[in-house]
Design an enzyme around this catalytic site. Structure first.
Site, PDB file in Angstrom:
ATOM      1  CG  LEU A 287     -10.303   5.516  27.625  1.00 54.98           C
ATOM      2  CD1 LEU A 287     -11.566   4.721  27.101  1.00 54.98           C
ATOM      3  CD2 LEU A 287     -10.761   6.678  28.522  1.00 54.98           C
TER       4      LEU A 287
ATOM      5  N   GLY B  27      -6.525   1.103  24.315  1.00 58.25           N
ATOM      6  CA  GLY B  27      -5.195   0.439  24.023  1.00 58.25           C
ATOM      7  C   GLY B  27      -5.839  -1.141  23.610  1.00 58.25           C
TER       8      GLY B  27
ATOM      9  CG  ASP C 177      -1.167  -7.787  27.916  1.00 60.04           C
ATOM     10  OD1 ASP C 177      -2.403  -7.739  28.131  1.00 60.04           O
ATOM     11  OD2 ASP C 177      -0.151  -7.231  28.659  1.00 60.04           O
TER      12      ASP C 177
ATOM     13  CG  ASN D  47      -3.726  -9.260  33.305  1.00 60.95           C
ATOM     14  OD1 ASN D  47      -3.971  -8.366  32.578  1.00 60.95           O
ATOM     15  ND2 ASN D  47      -4.624 -10.102  33.892  1.00 60.95           N
TER      16      ASN D  47
ATOM     17  CG  HIS E 228       3.528  -6.741  27.871  1.00 64.43           C
ATOM     18  ND1 HIS E 228       4.889  -6.924  28.000  1.00 64.43           N
ATOM     19  CD2 HIS E 228       3.187  -7.758  26.888  1.00 64.43           C
ATOM     20  CE1 HIS E 228       5.553  -7.629  27.026  1.00 64.43           C
ATOM     21  NE2 HIS E 228       4.300  -8.328  26.402  1.00 64.43           N
TER      22      HIS E 228
ATOM     23  CB  CYS F 169      -2.282   1.096  28.111  1.00 67.56           C
ATOM     24  SG  CYS F 169      -2.444  -0.104  26.706  1.00 67.56           S
TER      25      CYS F 169
ATOM     26  CG  LEU G  13     -14.151   3.247  31.255  1.00 70.57           C
ATOM     27  CD1 LEU G  13     -14.728   1.847  30.713  1.00 70.57           C
ATOM     28  CD2 LEU G  13     -14.765   4.254  30.452  1.00 70.57           C
TER      29      LEU G  13
ATOM     30  CE  LYS H 255      -9.891  -0.031  39.056  1.00 68.27           C
ATOM     31  NZ  LYS H 255     -10.006   1.644  39.716  1.00 68.27           N
ATOM     32  CB  VAL H 256      -7.578  -4.889  33.118  1.00 67.73           C
ATOM     33  CG1 VAL H 256      -7.357  -5.349  31.369  1.00 67.73           C
ATOM     34  CG2 VAL H 256      -6.781  -4.236  33.906  1.00 67.73           C
TER      35      VAL H 256
END
Length: 360
Positions: free
Chosen positions: A193, A213, A217, A219, A221, A225, A239, A251-252
């Site tokens: 995902l 994942g 971090d 953001n 990195h 994933c 999703l 959307k993270v």
């Protein structure tokens, strides 16, 4: 139903009474001082205003405490009504937590990939442990249908920090794996995902393992994933958030929110309801009308903005116009009153009276 401890409740009431007594004493002390000509009237007004603020704060605190107590009782009652009870040795009954081997449990497999030790510092690793705790707690919640929960990569720094942060985690009802996803499940069974994936997840299949994942971090990195899944040749998907929800930012999502969304979808089989239940309000701009979104896709155009969002924008513009108008009127009033020879306090009193009339 969970009962509130009478000792704890009584201590809270004593604290509130002490605070009320302090505000009353402060008010009495201020009045005594002005009678002895030790403070000015302006200082007295300031002190009375401060006392009033403390009283309002205390009332607000009591109201919030009562709201939390009622919410806790309601949640406890719902959990008790939905839960199966098991008897203890002394004849009592306790709520039985869900387990992955229960007949009601789901056969959908979800794993968290915790093999990113080299990309996180110790503080972020501890945050990862806390998010894993939330995932585990939700999976055992009596109101949910538990899925088959896997945690991969229990080795190295992750295991060392887990030993210090999470007490008794090795006895969790979790499938622990010391290696990575591919070694644990096979390359052909993985669906990683990632918010950057062009593929949209529409269903959950028991012959696949859905990997989240385990990377905290902030953001630092981005796309890691997704890039890892592409590099390893794993299937990947995101999703279907954009089909149902308009977010305020990227959307993270945090790990436990992704897990809870999958858990809610297993129970309801409805993505929109799952997003509505789990996503924090601070991240949601508006929920989309599914029929409008489908029509927009069929015609080859982007779906129209949600009606709710348009209403919010127009309402926001109206409020800005009203505030601007009020500011201009107030500025004009200050200019007129200053030219008429009023001092500052008289101008403030006049403006307050005008605002009270306008509000009425």
């Amino acid at each position: 139903m969970e009962e509130i401890s009478p000792i704890k409740d009584g201590a809270s009431r004593l604290d509130d009474q002490d605070e009320a007594g302090e505000t009353h004493d402060e008010q009495e002390e201020a009045i005594e001082e002005i009678e002895e000509h030790q403070i000015s009237k302006r200082e007295l007004k300031r002190r009375i205003k401060n006392v009033d603020w403390k009283e309002k704060r205390m009332a607000k605190r009591l109201k919030e405490r009562e709201r939390r107590r009622q919410k806790k009782q309601q949640k406890s009652a719902e959990s008790t009504s939905n839960a199966s009870l098991e008897l203890t040795e002394d004849g009592g009954a306790v709520i039985k937590k869900r387990r992955m081997k229960d007949p009601e449990a789901s056969d959908i497999r979800v794993a968290i990939d915790c093999t990113f030790d080299d990309l996180m510092n110790d503080l972020d690793m501890k945050k990862l442990c806390k998010q894993l705790q939330r995932c585990y707690a939700e999976n055992r919640n009596v109101n949910n249908k538990p899925l088959q929960f896997y945690i991969c990569g229990l080795a190295g720094r992750f295991q060392e920090i887990s030993d210090h942060v999470i007490s008794g985690y090795k006895s969790w009802d979790v499938h622990w794996r010391t290696d990575g996803p591919e070694a644990a499940f096979g390359k052909q069974n993985i669906v990683y995902l990632a918010a950057e994936s062009p593929n949209i997840l529409t269903e959950l299949r028991p012959d696949r393992v859905y990997i989240i994942g385990g990377l905290v971090d902030h953001n630092h990195h981005k796309n890691h994933c997704y890039s890892l899944a592409v590099e390893r040749g794993w299937s990947h998907a995101q999703l279907p958030i954009s089909e149902y929800v308009k977010l305020r930012d990227r959307k993270v999502l945090v790990i436990n929110h992704v897990f809870e969304i999958l858990l809610a979808f297993i129970k309801t089989n409805d993505w929109k309801e799952a997003f509505l239940k789990v996503l924090p309000q601070r991240k949601v701009a508006a929920f989309k009308d599914l029929s409008e979104a489908v029509d927009g896709e069929v015609e080859g155009h982007e779906s129209a903005e949600p009606k709710g969002e348009n209403l919010d924008k127009s309402s926001h513009d109206d409020k800005k116009a009203v505030l601007k108008n009020q500011s201009e009127v107030a500025s004009e009033e200050v200019r007129v009153q200053r030219s008429s020879g009023m001092n500052f306090e008289e101008m403030v009193d006049a403006l307050e009276n005008q605002s009270e009339v306008a509000s009425e």
